[in-house]
Every structure is written in C-alpha cells, then in structure tokens.
Motif scaffolding. Structure first.
Motif, mmCIF file in Angstrom:
data_model
loop_
_atom_site.group_PDB
_atom_site.id
_atom_site.type_symbol
_atom_site.label_atom_id
_atom_site.label_comp_id
_atom_site.label_asym_id
_atom_site.label_seq_id
_atom_site.Cartn_x
_atom_site.Cartn_y
_atom_site.Cartn_z
ATOM 1 N N ARG A 61 0.789 -1.349 -0.398
ATOM 2 C CA ARG A 61 0.004 -0.479 -0.293
ATOM 3 C C ARG A 61 0.799 1.368 0.540
ATOM 4 N N LEU A 62 2.351 1.341 0.337
ATOM 5 C CA LEU A 62 3.162 2.484 0.116
ATOM 6 C C LEU A 62 3.977 2.485 -0.884
ATOM 7 N N GLY A 63 4.169 1.414 -1.230
ATOM 8 C CA GLY A 63 4.870 1.703 -2.357
ATOM 9 C C GLY A 63 6.170 1.357 -1.993
ATOM 10 N N ALA A 64 6.774 0.528 -0.853
ATOM 11 C CA ALA A 64 8.050 0.359 -0.526
ATOM 12 C C ALA A 64 8.716 -0.474 -1.003
ATOM 13 N N ARG A 65 10.032 -0.154 -1.268
ATOM 14 C CA ARG A 65 11.392 -1.070 -1.764
ATOM 15 C C ARG A 65 11.999 -1.080 -1.021
ATOM 16 N N VAL A 66 13.117 -1.896 -0.368
ATOM 17 C CA VAL A 66 13.961 -1.712 0.076
ATOM 18 C C VAL A 66 15.281 -2.450 -0.633
ATOM 19 N N LEU A 67 16.293 -1.757 -0.839
ATOM 20 C CA LEU A 67 17.763 -1.987 -0.702
ATOM 21 C C LEU A 67 18.978 -1.791 0.162
ATOM 22 N N VAL A 68 19.642 -2.799 0.068
ATOM 23 C CA VAL A 68 20.817 -2.939 0.157
ATOM 24 C C VAL A 68 21.529 -2.656 0.083
ATOM 25 N N CYS A 69 22.811 -1.663 0.497
ATOM 26 C CA CYS A 69 24.517 -1.028 0.114
ATOM 27 C C CYS A 69 25.169 -2.027 1.303
ATOM 28 N N ASP A 70 25.777 -3.384 0.610
ATOM 29 C CA ASP A 70 27.262 -3.693 1.239
ATOM 30 C C ASP A 70 28.293 -2.741 1.281
ATOM 31 N N PHE A 98 14.456 -12.245 0.522
ATOM 32 C CA PHE A 98 12.965 -11.578 0.536
ATOM 33 C C PHE A 98 13.140 -10.837 -0.383
ATOM 34 N N GLY A 99 13.598 -10.438 -1.712
ATOM 35 C CA GLY A 99 13.740 -10.176 -3.563
ATOM 36 C C GLY A 99 14.104 -8.510 -3.287
ATOM 37 N N HIS A 100 15.343 -8.551 -2.476
ATOM 38 C CA HIS A 100 15.690 -7.077 -2.806
ATOM 39 C C HIS A 100 17.241 -6.802 -3.344
ATOM 40 N N GLU A 101 17.343 -5.687 -4.031
ATOM 41 C CA GLU A 101 18.454 -5.425 -4.519
ATOM 42 C C GLU A 101 19.267 -5.182 -3.875
ATOM 43 N N VAL A 102 21.022 -5.670 -4.451
ATOM 44 C CA VAL A 102 21.726 -5.440 -3.413
ATOM 45 C C VAL A 102 22.869 -4.342 -3.821
ATOM 46 N N LEU A 103 23.107 -3.297 -3.523
ATOM 47 C CA LEU A 103 24.873 -2.269 -4.288
ATOM 48 C C LEU A 103 25.353 -2.846 -3.660
ATOM 49 N N VAL A 104 26.744 -2.489 -4.649
ATOM 50 C CA VAL A 104 27.844 -3.556 -3.989
ATOM 51 C C VAL A 104 29.008 -1.987 -4.090
ATOM 52 N N ASN A 105 29.418 -1.269 -2.926
ATOM 53 C CA ASN A 105 30.519 -0.606 -2.389
ATOM 54 C C ASN A 105 31.397 -0.192 -3.715
ATOM 55 N N GLY A 106 32.041 -2.154 -2.981
ATOM 56 C CA GLY A 106 33.086 -2.566 -3.636
ATOM 57 C C GLY A 106 34.381 -2.200 -2.419
ATOM 58 N N SER A 107 34.491 -1.229 -1.814
ATOM 59 C CA SER A 107 34.442 -0.935 -0.453
ATOM 60 C C SER A 107 34.668 -0.587 0.599
ATOM 61 N N ARG A 108 34.638 -0.200 1.519
ATOM 62 C CA ARG A 108 34.566 0.556 2.974
ATOM 63 C C ARG A 108 34.846 1.986 2.274
ATOM 64 N N LEU A 109 33.797 2.568 2.070
ATOM 65 C CA LEU A 109 33.063 3.962 2.638
ATOM 66 C C LEU A 109 32.955 4.493 2.912
ATOM 67 N N GLY A 110 32.357 3.783 3.682
ATOM 68 C CA GLY A 110 31.551 4.304 4.972
ATOM 69 C C GLY A 110 30.214 4.800 4.825
ATOM 70 N N VAL A 111 29.724 5.279 6.124
ATOM 71 C CA VAL A 111 28.131 5.039 6.467
ATOM 72 C C VAL A 111 27.330 6.357 5.423
ATOM 73 N N ALA A 112 28.191 7.263 5.694
ATOM 74 C CA ALA A 112 27.769 8.461 4.565
ATOM 75 C C ALA A 112 27.452 8.213 2.755
ATOM 76 N N THR A 113 28.640 8.351 2.116
ATOM 77 C CA THR A 113 28.356 7.354 1.212
ATOM 78 C C THR A 113 27.944 6.307 0.664
ATOM 79 N N SER A 114 27.104 5.709 1.714
ATOM 80 C CA SER A 114 26.219 4.100 1.576
ATOM 81 C C SER A 114 24.235 4.465 1.632
ATOM 82 N N TRP A 115 24.857 5.730 2.452
ATOM 83 C CA TRP A 115 23.754 6.360 2.792
ATOM 84 C C TRP A 115 22.986 6.986 1.988
#
Length: 270
Positions: free
Chosen positions: A34-43, A61-78
């Motif tokens: 009902r909210l059209g929500a989608r879930v994204l995971v960022c590794d 759970f049927g969710h997409e994963v974005l991959v940073n490839g290296s540790r970039l930090g919280v702000a970049t992932s957000w």
C-alpha cells in the motif's frame, strides 16, 4: 494520504545474520504494497564471503543489493541508497535503517505520515529498545499498545538518532545529501544541522519503539572507533562551530504545527 514512493535503505558490512533479522522484521511489519515501498541493501566493503552471504539473504527476500566494492563509510552508503529513491517529481520518502534494527507494526506508516504531512519538519526518527535483538529475533513483534505517535524534540536537539529515520527527497536535495567526509559518526547530526540552517527541525516520534542491537559499525575488524570518532568530531566542529551555538540556533526556530499520526489513520495510508 497521497501516495509517496518509499525507499527503505539498509547499509551493511559483513552483517548477513543481522541483515536477515532486519529484513524479516520488515517483511512482517511493513505495508509494502500500500505504500509502494521497496527495500535496497548497500554492502559497504564486506569480505567476498560476507558479500556473498549478504546477496543470498537479500535474494531470499527479493531485494536488490548495491555494492560499494570497498569500505566507503556510512555517509557514502546512505547517499547511494537515498539517490536510488529520488523521483522526478520530488514526492519520494527515504527511510534509512541500520542492519541491526528490527522494526515493528506501524513503523513505516508513522515515519511516512510524519514527514509527508509536516512540511516544516526535516527528519523524523523512531525510538528503540537497545541491545535486545537476541531476545526478540525469530518471532513476530507484539501488536502496538499505543493510539497516537507524538512528534517530540528535546531542547537543543540537532538530529534524530541515526539507526532509523526518514526524510523527503525534497529535504535531502535541499542540503545536498550527507557529507561524505564523515566515514562514521556525526553524519546524521551534520545532516540535521544543515536542515536547521534551512529552517527545518528534526523530531523523534514517541511510538512505535523498534529494537536496536547497536555496535555493528564499530565491531568490524581493524576499525579504530575512537580515532574515527575523534576525526569526525574535529571535522564537525571545524565545519559547523560549537554544539552550544548550534543548539541555540535550533531552539530559536519556531516549531511548526504538527500533524500527529494515530492508529485511526491507517485507512488513509492504504
């Protein structure tokens, strides 16, 4: 309530076990249809084994994963997660959630209603019971025992807590997103400060209360939390000035009239 596109973003690092609990709780507690929500995971730089485990959990759970490839930090992932949620018409809502959080019924309704029905609000977060994930995992959350979720702010409050909070993409674009010079710590406070300087205050909803284990960011190998905290604190003060002055600035803003969410509004979100 007018429908808003909703993106729930979950950053993770070597956290497949935590992530599975988090995503399971979202599946139990979120009115995605009902909210059209989608879930994204960022590794954010997991080991190869950790990344594979994360992908497997997200796939279940049927969710997409974005991959940073290296540790970039919280702000970049957000930022990566938030930018995937922005829509052309500016009507979207971004919800950021730590992988060590378990949500409960009405959590998303309260956040979405609070930020879309209160134009003068910058960010809204939810309160939490801390350190209890081992006790509550693997069973559905209890039904809500409240009627109304009040928006509250403490004196001098600069931001909501960063483990679970929401904002509109309009507010995100207004301040240019999260400052990626913060690797960890202070990124949500800085975001709140920039919104204060645009005339918008952050609030915490009184309910519902989610579950937050805490410590996932600082538990990674070779992560010197004290050094990172000191670096973030130093940068924050150099950029923004003293916390005391910032709190005075926030307290000087006129609090907007607030639309409060209550359980009788469920039909407006359907």
């Amino acid at each position: 309530m007018p429908e808003s596109a909703v993106t729930i973003g979950v950053p993770t690092v070597n956290g497949a076990r935590r992530l599975e609990r988090c995503l399971r709780s979202i599946a139990w507690s979120t009115p995605a249809q009902r909210l059209g929500a989608r879930v994204l995971v960022c590794d954010d730089g997991s080991t190869p084994e950790g990344l594979e485990a994360t992908k497997q959990v997200a796939a279940r759970f049927g969710h997409e994963v974005l991959v940073n490839g290296s540790r970039l930090g919280v702000a970049t992932s957000w930022n990566r997660l938030a930018r995937h949620g922005i829509t052309a018409d500016g009507s979207s809502v971004i919800v950021l959630l730590n992988d060590d959080v378990e949500v409960v019924p009405d959590w998303l309704d309260v956040l979405v209603y609070s930020v879309t029905q209160n134009s003068g609000v910058g960010v809204v977060g939810l309160p939490a019971y801390h350190g209890l994930l081992d006790d509550v995992a693997h069973r559905a959350p209890p039904p809500p025992s409240y009627y109304e979720a009040h928006l509250r702010r403490g004196r001098g409050m600069l931001a909501s807590q960063g483990f679970c909070f929401a904002f509109t993409d309009e507010k995100y674009k207004l301040v240019g997103g999260f400052d990626e010079r913060y690797f960890a710590f202070y990124e949500e406070v800085d975001f709140g400060v920039q919104l204060v300087r645009q005339g918008y205050l952050s609030f915490m909803a009184s309910a519902p209360v989610v579950y937050h284990q805490g410590g996932a960011t600082t538990s990674q190998p070779d992560f010197d939390s004290q050094a990172v905290l000191a670096e973030s604190r130093s940068y924050f003060h150099a950029k923004n000035g003293s916390v005391g002055d910032l709190r005075t600035e926030a307290d000087a803003l006129r609090a907007p009239d607030l639309a409060q969410w209550n359980t009788g509004l469920r039909d407006l979100t359907e």
